[in-house]
Enzyme design. Structure first.
Site, PDB file in Angstrom:
ATOM      1  N   ASP A   1       0.802  -1.224   0.000  1.00 24.06           N
ATOM      2  CA  ASP A   1       0.000   0.000   0.000  1.00 24.06           C
ATOM      3  C   ASP A   1       0.838   1.280   0.000  1.00 24.06           C
ATOM      4  O   ASP A   1       0.449   2.304   0.560  1.00 24.06           O
ATOM      5  CB  ASP A   1      -0.960   0.019   1.215  1.00 24.06           C
ATOM      6  CG  ASP A   1      -1.844  -1.204   1.240  1.00 24.06           C
ATOM      7  OD1 ASP A   1      -2.219  -1.677   0.150  1.00 24.06           O
ATOM      8  OD2 ASP A   1      -2.154  -1.694   2.346  1.00 24.06           O
TER       9      ASP A   1
ATOM     10  N   GLN B   1       2.043  -6.024  -3.147  1.00 24.94           N
ATOM     11  CA  GLN B   1       2.525  -6.095  -1.752  1.00 24.94           C
ATOM     12  C   GLN B   1       3.833  -5.295  -1.597  1.00 24.94           C
ATOM     13  O   GLN B   1       4.013  -4.331  -2.334  1.00 24.94           O
ATOM     14  CB  GLN B   1       2.689  -7.564  -1.297  1.00 24.94           C
ATOM     15  CG  GLN B   1       1.367  -8.320  -1.155  1.00 24.94           C
ATOM     16  CD  GLN B   1       0.808  -8.903  -2.441  1.00 24.94           C
ATOM     17  OE1 GLN B   1       1.505  -9.573  -3.160  1.00 24.94           O
ATOM     18  NE2 GLN B   1      -0.452  -8.639  -2.728  1.00 24.94           N
TER      19      GLN B   1
ATOM     20  N   LYS C   1       1.825   2.065  -5.120  1.00 28.04           N
ATOM     21  CA  LYS C   1       2.364   1.482  -6.357  1.00 28.04           C
ATOM     22  C   LYS C   1       1.430   1.763  -7.532  1.00 28.04           C
ATOM     23  O   LYS C   1       1.874   2.097  -8.625  1.00 28.04           O
ATOM     24  CB  LYS C   1       2.551  -0.043  -6.190  1.00 28.04           C
ATOM     25  CG  LYS C   1       3.549  -0.426  -5.109  1.00 28.04           C
ATOM     26  CD  LYS C   1       3.610  -1.920  -4.894  1.00 28.04           C
ATOM     27  CE  LYS C   1       2.356  -2.498  -4.278  1.00 28.04           C
ATOM     28  NZ  LYS C   1       2.077  -2.080  -2.895  1.00 28.04           N
TER      29      LYS C   1
ATOM     30  N   GLY D   1      -4.585  -4.342  -3.729  1.00 27.27           N
ATOM     31  CA  GLY D   1      -5.576  -3.311  -4.036  1.00 27.27           C
ATOM     32  C   GLY D   1      -4.798  -2.080  -4.448  1.00 27.27           C
ATOM     33  O   GLY D   1      -4.148  -1.446  -3.620  1.00 27.27           O
ATOM     34  N   HIS D   2      -4.782  -1.797  -5.739  1.00 25.31           N
ATOM     35  CA  HIS D   2      -3.987  -0.676  -6.257  1.00 25.31           C
ATOM     36  C   HIS D   2      -4.931   0.438  -6.707  1.00 25.31           C
ATOM     37  O   HIS D   2      -5.757   0.240  -7.589  1.00 25.31           O
ATOM     38  CB  HIS D   2      -3.090  -1.148  -7.411  1.00 25.31           C
ATOM     39  CG  HIS D   2      -2.060  -2.148  -6.955  1.00 25.31           C
ATOM     40  ND1 HIS D   2      -1.155  -2.733  -7.802  1.00 25.31           N
ATOM     41  CD2 HIS D   2      -1.789  -2.660  -5.727  1.00 25.31           C
ATOM     42  CE1 HIS D   2      -0.378  -3.563  -7.116  1.00 25.31           C
ATOM     43  NE2 HIS D   2      -0.747  -3.539  -5.846  1.00 25.31           N
TER      44      HIS D   2
END
Ligand code: GDP
Ligand code: IMO
Ligand code: MG
Length: 432
Positions: free
Chosen positions: A14, A226, A17, A41-42
């Site tokens: 988080d 990650q 990225k 979750g991007h």
């Protein structure tokens, strides 16, 4: 001129990225994920509109790109199909942008999710705090050589046989060991047949696609998920994810040789966050931690859980620079620190009188004994979200960035001062 760039997280995920990949994707031809799954979750914010991607690479919003889900990714077909449909519905899947899924990517099955949650429940207070998406059990099956790949899913005969063998074994674990309900083989078969039909057109030998484009001198961007300290080998085991998150895995997870990588950008939040369990030396449980959590809107993009927050830990970042061969850092969320009077950066750990600055102890008991050694810096109060050049930052914000460069022994390529694509200070272009 560098043309192959890997983006990795240098903390516990988080770091931002998604935002950086979306930004660099403008210049890239191919954007590829190489590990992880929909535990990621991007978040991308373009023209004030937010898109959260879990499986599809963060280049998808740009026209004329090739987006690739590499062989190292574990794919939940339901989530992927929903993501494709949702992007198309919103008009966010540009017509000239192509998506390919490696036929070697392993498929997340319902029994993987069930085993993930059953195992977590059994661990009680010692649980990892996984995202519950079945990531670990899916990678376990890959390593145990019983997993189902996309090429297996889309071949009815192979799929049926593999499903039968797997369900038999998984139901034994679920009912006899975890004392839970079994899964229904026929129901899974029916559901996954539909997914197979939907995903067949996207299946490809993605290593060939990437390498062919490389030979033509095209620009390739690898998007890590990650962060380094969630890496199965280099992270704070067992409070990690089940894949290698470091830059080297871009090669294995996408089918390219290590000689092809030109640059590695490490994404580093201006402070530290972590979702789920595990050690966190610089964690703040006081009002400053709460303030950072609130100002930074630090909620998980996948699970909605509150992220734990703390000061920037350069022991972690230095290790990430080392194990991923990072060539430049992207500092994100600097704006979140605005208004905090005194900032702290962790420059080392100490146990009693022994100080160390390079290593993160592998033994969790030793790591739990580590106290942070802080350096204090003056904060700033000016709004920095409109800064587009380093010189436009207030002196103390500029010093903070400089200190990260000094402590990391590395240059900063980019500073992010807001979630939007344009809220960025670009110092150096990683593509050269
Ligand atoms: P990722 O998993 O590394 O892609 O990061 P996430 O998307 O899970 O979390 C990063 C969050 O911070 C998202 O909500 C982004 O929109 C947001 N974000 C990214 N960069 C910045 C920044 O510079 N400032 C602020 N305020 N928010 C940012
Ligand atoms: P992005 O790509 C932050 C964490 C989980 C848990 C541990 C294991 O958005 O940075 P898993 O479901 O992978 O078996 O969970 O890893 N985790 C993440 N934390 N960002 C992520 O992804 C994460 N993906 C997994 O919270 O502690
Ligand atoms: Mg995230």
């Amino acid at each position: 001129m560098a043309s192959v760039v890997v983006i990795v997280g240098t903390q516990w995920g988080d770091e931002g990225k998604g935002k950086v990949v979306d930004l660099y994707a403008e210049e890239a031809d191919i954007i590829a994920r190489f590990q992880g799954g929909n535990n990621a979750g991007h978040t991308l914010v373009v023209n004030g509109e937010q898109t959260i991607l879990h499986v599809i690479p963060s280049g998808i919003l740009h026209d004329n790109k090739t987006c690739i889900v590499g062989n190292g990714v574990v794919v939940d077909p339901k989530v992927l199909i929903e993501e494709i449909d949702s992007l198309k519905r919103r008009g966010f899947f540009p017509i000239n942008t192509k998506l390919y899924i490696s036929e070697n990517a392993h498929i997340i099955m319902p029994y993987h999710r069930r085993l993930d949650s059953a195992r977590e429940s059994r661990k009680g207070s010692k649980k990892v705090g996984t995202t519950g998406r079945g990531i670990g059990p899916c990678y376990e099956d890959k390593i145990a050589r019983v997993g189902i790949r996309l090429c297996d899913l889309i071949d009815d005969e192979i799929f049926r046989e593999k499903l039968k063998t797997n369900v038999e074994e998984k139901n034994f674990f679920l009912t006899d060991f975890f004392k839970e309900e079994p899964v229904d083989e026929q129901a899974i078969y029916d559901e996954y047949r539909r997914y197979a039909d939907r995903l067949r057109p996207y299946a490809a030998d993605t290593s060939i696609i990437i390498n062919r484009e490389m030979e033509k001198g095209r620009k390739i961007l690898f998007e890590g998920a990650q962060g380094c300290h969630l890496d199965i080998d280099h992270g704070t085991f067992p409070f990690v994810t089940s894949s290698n998150t470091v830059a080297g895995n871009a090669c294995c997870g996408a089918g390219v040789g290590p000689t092809k990588i030109n640059s590695v950008v490490g994404i580093c939040k201006a402070y530290t966050t972590r979702v789920g369990g595990g050690p966190f030396v610089t964690e703040l449980t006081d009002d400053i931690g709460k303030r950072i959590q609130e100002t930074g809107k630090e909620f998980g993009a996948t699970t909605g859980r509150k992220r734990r927050c703390g000061w920037l830990d350069m022991v972690l970042v230095r290790k990430s620079i080392r194990v991923s061969g990072v060539t430049g850092l992207a500092i994100t969320k600097l704006d979140v620190l605005t208004g905090i009077e005194k900032l702290k950066i962790c420059v080392g750990y100490k146990i009693d009188d022994k100080k160390f600055t390079e290593s993160v102890p592998s033994n969790l008991k030793t790591l739990a004994m580590c106290q942070p050694v802080y350096e204090e810096m003056e904060g700033w109060v000016e709004d920095i979200s409109n800064a587009r050049k380093i010189e436009e930052l207030p002196t103390n914000a500029g010093r903070y960035v400089e200190r990260i460069e000094e402590l990391g022994g590395i240059k900063v390529f980019l500073v992010s001062v807001g979630a939007g694509r344009d809220e960025t200070i670009t110092v150096k272009n990683p593509f050269g």
